[in-house]
Design a protein around this motif. Sequence first.
Motif, PDB file in Angstrom:
ATOM      1  N   VAL A  85     -10.549  -6.821  -8.664  1.00 34.49           N
ATOM      2  CA  VAL A  85     -10.884  -5.717  -7.777  1.00 34.49           C
ATOM      3  C   VAL A  85      -9.758  -5.379  -6.804  1.00 34.49           C
ATOM      4  O   VAL A  85      -8.886  -6.203  -6.505  1.00 34.49           O
ATOM      5  CB  VAL A  85     -12.171  -6.025  -6.983  1.00 34.49           C
ATOM      6  CG1 VAL A  85     -13.343  -6.189  -7.931  1.00 34.49           C
ATOM      7  CG2 VAL A  85     -11.993  -7.263  -6.100  1.00 34.49           C
ATOM      8  N   ILE A  86      -9.793  -4.137  -6.318  1.00 33.49           N
ATOM      9  CA  ILE A  86      -8.885  -3.705  -5.265  1.00 33.49           C
ATOM     10  C   ILE A  86      -9.705  -3.433  -4.011  1.00 33.49           C
ATOM     11  O   ILE A  86     -10.927  -3.527  -4.021  1.00 33.49           O
ATOM     12  CB  ILE A  86      -8.080  -2.461  -5.677  1.00 33.49           C
ATOM     13  CG1 ILE A  86      -9.008  -1.255  -5.901  1.00 33.49           C
ATOM     14  CG2 ILE A  86      -7.225  -2.751  -6.899  1.00 33.49           C
ATOM     15  CD1 ILE A  86      -8.268   0.053  -6.067  1.00 33.49           C
ATOM     16  N   GLY A  87      -9.008  -3.102  -2.886  1.00 33.54           N
ATOM     17  CA  GLY A  87      -9.702  -2.966  -1.617  1.00 33.54           C
ATOM     18  C   GLY A  87      -9.434  -1.661  -0.893  1.00 33.54           C
ATOM     19  O   GLY A  87      -8.784  -0.744  -1.417  1.00 33.54           O
ATOM     20  N   TRP A  88      -9.919  -1.591   0.339  1.00 35.36           N
ATOM     21  CA  TRP A  88      -9.809  -0.400   1.173  1.00 35.36           C
ATOM     22  C   TRP A  88      -8.361   0.007   1.377  1.00 35.36           C
ATOM     23  O   TRP A  88      -8.024   1.187   1.351  1.00 35.36           O
ATOM     24  CB  TRP A  88     -10.504  -0.706   2.507  1.00 35.36           C
ATOM     25  CG  TRP A  88     -10.438   0.367   3.531  1.00 35.36           C
ATOM     26  CD1 TRP A  88     -11.262   1.454   3.641  1.00 35.36           C
ATOM     27  CD2 TRP A  88      -9.525   0.459   4.631  1.00 35.36           C
ATOM     28  NE1 TRP A  88     -10.915   2.218   4.741  1.00 35.36           N
ATOM     29  CE2 TRP A  88      -9.855   1.630   5.361  1.00 35.36           C
ATOM     30  CE3 TRP A  88      -8.464  -0.332   5.076  1.00 35.36           C
ATOM     31  CZ2 TRP A  88      -9.162   2.025   6.504  1.00 35.36           C
ATOM     32  CZ3 TRP A  88      -7.762   0.047   6.212  1.00 35.36           C
ATOM     33  CH2 TRP A  88      -8.112   1.226   6.920  1.00 35.36           C
ATOM     34  N   GLU A  89      -7.490  -0.976   1.575  1.00 30.68           N
ATOM     35  CA  GLU A  89      -6.084  -0.669   1.875  1.00 30.68           C
ATOM     36  C   GLU A  89      -5.380   0.035   0.716  1.00 30.68           C
ATOM     37  O   GLU A  89      -4.408   0.773   0.934  1.00 30.68           O
ATOM     38  CB  GLU A  89      -5.331  -1.957   2.244  1.00 30.68           C
ATOM     39  CG  GLU A  89      -5.056  -2.928   1.100  1.00 30.68           C
ATOM     40  CD  GLU A  89      -6.224  -3.865   0.815  1.00 30.68           C
ATOM     41  OE1 GLU A  89      -6.010  -4.858   0.079  1.00 30.68           O
ATOM     42  OE2 GLU A  89      -7.342  -3.611   1.313  1.00 30.68           O
ATOM     43  N   HIS A  90      -5.874  -0.144  -0.498  1.00 28.57           N
ATOM     44  CA  HIS A  90      -5.232   0.480  -1.649  1.00 28.57           C
ATOM     45  C   HIS A  90      -5.374   2.002  -1.633  1.00 28.57           C
ATOM     46  O   HIS A  90      -4.565   2.702  -2.228  1.00 28.57           O
ATOM     47  CB  HIS A  90      -5.819  -0.078  -2.946  1.00 28.57           C
ATOM     48  CG  HIS A  90      -5.489  -1.523  -3.180  1.00 28.57           C
ATOM     49  ND1 HIS A  90      -6.175  -2.534  -2.558  1.00 28.57           N
ATOM     50  CD2 HIS A  90      -4.550  -2.120  -3.955  1.00 28.57           C
ATOM     51  CE1 HIS A  90      -5.671  -3.701  -2.938  1.00 28.57           C
ATOM     52  NE2 HIS A  90      -4.688  -3.475  -3.780  1.00 28.57           N
ATOM     53  N   THR A  91      -6.399   2.512  -0.942  1.00 28.05           N
ATOM     54  CA  THR A  91      -6.565   3.961  -0.890  1.00 28.05           C
ATOM     55  C   THR A  91      -5.380   4.628  -0.201  1.00 28.05           C
ATOM     56  O   THR A  91      -4.984   5.733  -0.562  1.00 28.05           O
ATOM     57  CB  THR A  91      -7.868   4.342  -0.154  1.00 28.05           C
ATOM     58  OG1 THR A  91      -7.798   3.938   1.218  1.00 28.05           O
ATOM     59  CG2 THR A  91      -9.067   3.684  -0.811  1.00 28.05           C
ATOM     60  N   PHE A  92      -4.798   3.955   0.780  1.00 22.63           N
ATOM     61  CA  PHE A  92      -3.628   4.506   1.469  1.00 22.63           C
ATOM     62  C   PHE A  92      -2.384   4.431   0.590  1.00 22.63           C
ATOM     63  O   PHE A  92      -1.537   5.322   0.632  1.00 22.63           O
ATOM     64  CB  PHE A  92      -3.405   3.765   2.791  1.00 22.63           C
ATOM     65  CG  PHE A  92      -4.502   3.996   3.792  1.00 22.63           C
ATOM     66  CD1 PHE A  92      -4.507   5.120   4.608  1.00 22.63           C
ATOM     67  CD2 PHE A  92      -5.552   3.094   3.900  1.00 22.63           C
ATOM     68  CE1 PHE A  92      -5.529   5.334   5.515  1.00 22.63           C
ATOM     69  CE2 PHE A  92      -6.579   3.297   4.803  1.00 22.63           C
ATOM     70  CZ  PHE A  92      -6.563   4.427   5.614  1.00 22.63           C
ATOM     71  N   THR A  93      -2.279   3.372  -0.214  1.00 22.21           N
ATOM     72  CA  THR A  93      -1.163   3.284  -1.164  1.00 22.21           C
ATOM     73  C   THR A  93      -1.236   4.441  -2.151  1.00 22.21           C
ATOM     74  O   THR A  93      -0.221   5.073  -2.467  1.00 22.21           O
ATOM     75  CB  THR A  93      -1.206   1.941  -1.915  1.00 22.21           C
ATOM     76  OG1 THR A  93      -1.251   0.876  -0.967  1.00 22.21           O
ATOM     77  CG2 THR A  93       0.030   1.778  -2.795  1.00 22.21           C
ATOM     78  N   HIS A  94      -2.431   4.749  -2.639  1.00 24.54           N
ATOM     79  CA  HIS A  94      -2.614   5.886  -3.549  1.00 24.54           C
ATOM     80  C   HIS A  94      -2.281   7.202  -2.839  1.00 24.54           C
ATOM     81  O   HIS A  94      -1.663   8.104  -3.432  1.00 24.54           O
ATOM     82  CB  HIS A  94      -4.060   5.925  -4.059  1.00 24.54           C
ATOM     83  CG  HIS A  94      -4.470   4.697  -4.798  1.00 24.54           C
ATOM     84  ND1 HIS A  94      -5.790   4.329  -4.978  1.00 24.54           N
ATOM     85  CD2 HIS A  94      -3.730   3.726  -5.403  1.00 24.54           C
ATOM     86  CE1 HIS A  94      -5.847   3.205  -5.662  1.00 24.54           C
ATOM     87  NE2 HIS A  94      -4.616   2.823  -5.928  1.00 24.54           N
ATOM     88  N   GLU A  95      -2.667   7.303  -1.587  1.00 19.36           N
ATOM     89  CA  GLU A  95      -2.387   8.510  -0.799  1.00 19.36           C
ATOM     90  C   GLU A  95      -0.883   8.738  -0.644  1.00 19.36           C
ATOM     91  O   GLU A  95      -0.389   9.855  -0.864  1.00 19.36           O
ATOM     92  CB  GLU A  95      -3.042   8.359   0.572  1.00 19.36           C
ATOM     93  CG  GLU A  95      -2.812   9.494   1.539  1.00 19.36           C
ATOM     94  CD  GLU A  95      -3.562   9.242   2.839  1.00 19.36           C
ATOM     95  OE1 GLU A  95      -4.806   9.367   2.838  1.00 19.36           O
ATOM     96  OE2 GLU A  95      -2.916   8.895   3.840  1.00 19.36           O
ATOM     97  N   ILE A  96      -0.159   7.686  -0.297  1.00 14.94           N
ATOM     98  CA  ILE A  96       1.296   7.804  -0.139  1.00 14.94           C
ATOM     99  C   ILE A  96       1.938   8.118  -1.483  1.00 14.94           C
ATOM    100  O   ILE A  96       2.875   8.930  -1.564  1.00 14.94           O
ATOM    101  CB  ILE A  96       1.884   6.513   0.454  1.00 14.94           C
ATOM    102  CG1 ILE A  96       1.323   6.256   1.859  1.00 14.94           C
ATOM    103  CG2 ILE A  96       3.408   6.590   0.491  1.00 14.94           C
ATOM    104  CD1 ILE A  96       1.606   7.337   2.871  1.00 14.94           C
TER     105      ILE A  96
END
Length: 399
Positions: A334-345
């Motif tokens: 699984v991945i977490g909340w912080e990965h959403t920002f990596t995808h955003e960048i």
Amino acid sequence: MTAQNQSPQGPSQGRKTLGVAMIGYAFMGKAHSNAWRNVASYFDVPAFEQKVLVGRDAAGVAEAAAKYGWAETATDWRSVLDRGDIDIVDICAPGWMHAEIAIAALEAGKHVLVEKPLANTLAEAEAMTAAAAAARGKGVQSMIGFNYRRVPALALARELIAEGRLGTIRHVRAAYLQDWLADAGSPMTWRLRKETAGSGALGDIASHAIDQVVFLLGGTVTEVSGRLHTFVSARPGADGPEQVTVDDAAWATLTLDSGAIASVEVSRVATGQKNSLKVEIYGDKGSLLFDLETINELGFQDATLPVREQGFRRILVNEPEHPYMAAWWPQGHVIGWEHTFTHEIRDFLAAVEGGTPPSPSFEEGLAVQRVLTAIEESANAKSATVQLSTVPVRAIEGA
């Protein structure tokens, strides 16, 4: 920009190295810094450097820069805009600073990423959107940071809806509940003052919920009815009790141009709810369920199956075929909340390099801001229904 599966690759060679400045280093600054520090390890993005971190406290920003991987620091954001080695400005400062910084950065030819909500007032959001439209004509890109669009499960939900798997969407429920202000003794902060925060739970987390409704359904909000409430009217300040001038919770009913109805509920005093964004989408051929606290899962009910086979099934959104997931781990990891920002960048950098306007644009952020404003207007008029224009924001702004 649509979510894409990307193989784990480093920065491509032969590209111009982009200089990044980030303004603000608290909660969102930490989240964005983590994304900037890691994105090139997992996605094929243009080369960039974390050039400078900006904050008002020299000692505090220096400590943050050392922890988060920024090469240098500054205490005046205006000095960053004069630098030829800065191509991107990432704004993580409080909302009351968004308009001034973003407009100046765009006029200086810098690509801009700004945290949500777009601004504290509708007038500021309109000015920012006009500046973004003018800059876009010169090849300067801008994006607002609604990071939950980059949750793979929600990106998959959007794909399923767009494919018609739910049929005609009838209604949506979106509830974003937190409890960090449930204790009446919690101290006063800038987030509880209207002059600095603009609004309370409404702008802070209802903006996310409303953006998800629009993002998932691909429609426009045409009608709003809302209510706001402040449960704790005063909180401990530096010099004694201080008046809270924003809402603790908000409720709204939205009508979309498709005919779908959405109910939105948000609270920062929902005892026991830490960071729960629940979204339910109901169509005539199926339904979807999502909860941020089980971020890797999507519930899907296919109502076209025989009744004896129907029921919500759990999709673990960890397959390489799912949005963004090919860059990460083997299935089931699984991945977490912080990965959403990596995808955003990742998506923002791809747009900058490709010269294509990213999404969500400032126009989309303005559309959310108009809904937020309409909810406030409705609440002030005892939940009276407020009509919104059905003309697309892009057409209004001439972008």
